[in-house]
Design a protein around this motif. Structure first.
Motif, PDB file in Angstrom:
ATOM      1  N   PHE A 255       0.939  -1.103   0.110  1.00  0.00           N
ATOM      2  CA  PHE A 255      -0.050   0.149  -0.064  1.00  0.00           C
ATOM      3  C   PHE A 255       0.950   1.263   0.168  1.00  0.00           C
ATOM      4  O   PHE A 255       1.742   1.429   0.947  1.00  0.00           O
ATOM      5  N   PHE A 256       0.834   2.062  -1.131  1.00  0.00           N
ATOM      6  CA  PHE A 256       1.416   3.381  -1.282  1.00  0.00           C
ATOM      7  C   PHE A 256       0.751   4.540  -0.849  1.00  0.00           C
ATOM      8  O   PHE A 256      -0.519   4.438  -0.738  1.00  0.00           O
ATOM      9  N   GLN A 257       1.439   5.616  -0.442  1.00  0.00           N
ATOM     10  CA  GLN A 257       0.840   6.897  -0.138  1.00  0.00           C
ATOM     11  C   GLN A 257       2.025   8.151  -0.454  1.00  0.00           C
ATOM     12  O   GLN A 257       3.200   7.740  -0.474  1.00  0.00           O
ATOM     13  N   VAL A 258       1.248   9.091  -0.980  1.00  0.00           N
ATOM     14  CA  VAL A 258       1.816  10.209  -1.615  1.00  0.00           C
ATOM     15  C   VAL A 258       1.529  11.416  -1.114  1.00  0.00           C
ATOM     16  O   VAL A 258       0.267  11.614  -0.757  1.00  0.00           O
ATOM     17  N   ALA A 259       2.276  12.271  -0.395  1.00  0.00           N
ATOM     18  CA  ALA A 259       1.879  13.276   0.486  1.00  0.00           C
ATOM     19  C   ALA A 259       2.303  14.678  -0.152  1.00  0.00           C
ATOM     20  O   ALA A 259       3.283  14.700  -0.874  1.00  0.00           O
ATOM     21  N   THR A 260       1.605  15.854   0.012  1.00  0.00           N
ATOM     22  CA  THR A 260       1.941  17.183  -0.400  1.00  0.00           C
ATOM     23  C   THR A 260       2.834  17.824   0.702  1.00  0.00           C
ATOM     24  O   THR A 260       2.994  17.241   1.780  1.00  0.00           O
ATOM     25  N   ALA A 261       3.221  18.823   0.157  1.00  0.00           N
ATOM     26  CA  ALA A 261       3.719  19.916   1.132  1.00  0.00           C
ATOM     27  C   ALA A 261       2.906  20.341   2.193  1.00  0.00           C
ATOM     28  O   ALA A 261       1.750  20.281   1.872  1.00  0.00           O
TER      29      ALA A 261
END
Length: 423
Positions: A255-261
């Motif tokens: 399971f992957f996650q991508v985050a903003t600043a």
């Protein structure tokens, strides 16, 4: 090692400092392999019960799934409550549902008791309907939970939009028992509490062999050997080759996650009350917002490429645009993935691999509550409680058919999902 998660540096709880006595050696009542939620909860409660405990972690506290997950503290399991009652029967089922229904409260009580700095927010979680069929599933779950007296609410489309900031979903299930945390902060806080209770914790020390030693066990590392009559193998999806049969009992998915600043006020209308969200799609999407205003999107599969320009980053931008078409698409600055151990029936297990060797496993993406509750129950049993006090009957290890082939098939499907246009 996989790319570190955002939580590694955003957690207020600092990393656990290495102990002065470096060698991992000596005799203890309980040796625990794995420094995640299960191992640390077992260590905390076992040490509080007066047992001598040593936790051995191959990398850093929370380096595995515990420091990589979405951070949702959910009640219950993926399995609908009626199905779970049918599976477990009239003796075990109601007790299990009650225990796991109160699971978030147990976690929040521990956070309060030990003043764990992990951004706790107990505003519930939202299971969002991606399509009309998803809403029908949520309606059935809502009816089942309400029959059991659980404080869950069924949201219509407008109510869901108000709580999420997007009109994409057809409705939702709000579970007011639940909440969210910084998952690495919780892991580090449990480690601090366990060490304060007297447990010894050694990090950056892989276990090289686990051998029977008379009535007990030898836990061998490159820095010494620990002996114990009881061993808890608390590695779940990160066990490697230490006990090969474990890897054949579950299917490992990512399971992957991508985050903003941090987006500040620009993200204030996304999940404005602080809930976390996941949807009912077969390849689910998660959505959370942390205390700094970062928006974090996730889905099944590996993190592919860099957080700025890779395949996963492009998926995140498309998904953000679909959720919030009126907003400018922000830059995504961090990305990571973790592993999930899936069982055929989506039920967790507590397995006895041999005399004095225990392996809780198969959390199916519900690691925070399951790891905490299983760790406490194992500690109580090791301190003298009857085996019947465990949340589930002890299971044989079992074996899935071709789990490696299944994992590769899932990987391919999840990769294609990242590439495909988002409907």
């Amino acid at each position: 090692m996989d790319r570190p998660s955002l939580w590694t540096h955003s957690a207020e709880e600092p990393p656990l400092l290495p102990e002065a006595e470096a060698p991992a050696e000596g005799a203890v009542d309980v040796a625990i392999i794995g420094g995640g939620y299960t191992g640390l909860a077992t260590a905390l409660f076992a040490a509080q019960a007066g047992l001598s405990v040593h936790v051995i972690e191959a990398a850093a506290i929370g380096a595995g799934g515990s420091g990589r997950n979405v951070g949702l503290i959910n009640a219950g399991l993926w399995v609908p409550p009626d199905d779970l009652l049918q599976t477990l029967g009239p003796q075990v089922g109601p007790r299990f549902l009650d225990l796991f229904g109160r699971g978030p409260q147990t976690v929040f009580d521990l956070i309060e008791q030990h003043q764990i700095r992990c951004e706790p927010r107990r505003m519930g979680t939202i299971h969002a309907a991606h399509a009309p069929r998803g809403l029908r599933d949520l309606q059935a779950r809502h009816a089942a939970w309400r029959r059991l007296g659980a404080p869950v609410g069924l949201l219509d489309r407008e109510e869901t939009a108000a709580l999420t900031g997007t009109t994409l979903f057809h409705g939702g299930l709000l579970d007011r028992r639940a909440g969210k945390i910084n998952p690495m902060g919780y892991a580090r806080g449990l480690a601090r509490a366990a060490r304060g209770a007297g447990a010894r914790i050694t990090t950056a020390t892989p276990v090289t062999a686990l051998r029977r030693d008379g009535a007990g066990w030898r836990v061998e590392t490159g820095r010494g050997t620990i002996t114990a009559p009881q061993v808890v193998l608390a590695t779940n999806a990160y066990g490697g080759d230490l006990w090969p049969a474990l890897a054949r009992a579950v299917t490992i998915i990512h399971f992957f996650q991508v985050a903003t600043a941090p987006l500040g006020e620009a993200s204030a209308d996304i999940l404005p009350q602080g809930q976390g969200l996941w949807d009912t799609a077969p390849v689910m999407t998660s959505l959370t917002r942390d205390g700094a205003g970062r928006v974090i999107l996730g889905s099944m599969g590996r993190m592919i490429g860099t957080p700025q320009t890779g395949v996963s980053a492009r998926w995140a931008r498309r998904r953000f645009r679909r959720l919030f078409p009126e907003k400018p698409v922000p830059d995504f600055t961090e990305g990571w993935h973790g592993r999930i151990a899936m069982t055929q029936d989506h039920m967790p297990r507590i397995c006895q691999l041999d005399r004095g060797l225990w392996a809780p496993m198969g959390y199916n993406g519900r690691g925070i509550t399951t790891g905490t509750l299983f760790g406490r129950a194992l500690a109580e049993m090791l301190a003298g409680a009857p085996q019947s006090s465990l949340p589930l009957p002890v299971s044989p290890l079992g074996r899935r058919a071709a789990p490696g082939l299944q994992a590769r098939a899932f990987d391919l499907a999840f990769t294609l999902n990242q590439i495909a246009p988002i409907p």
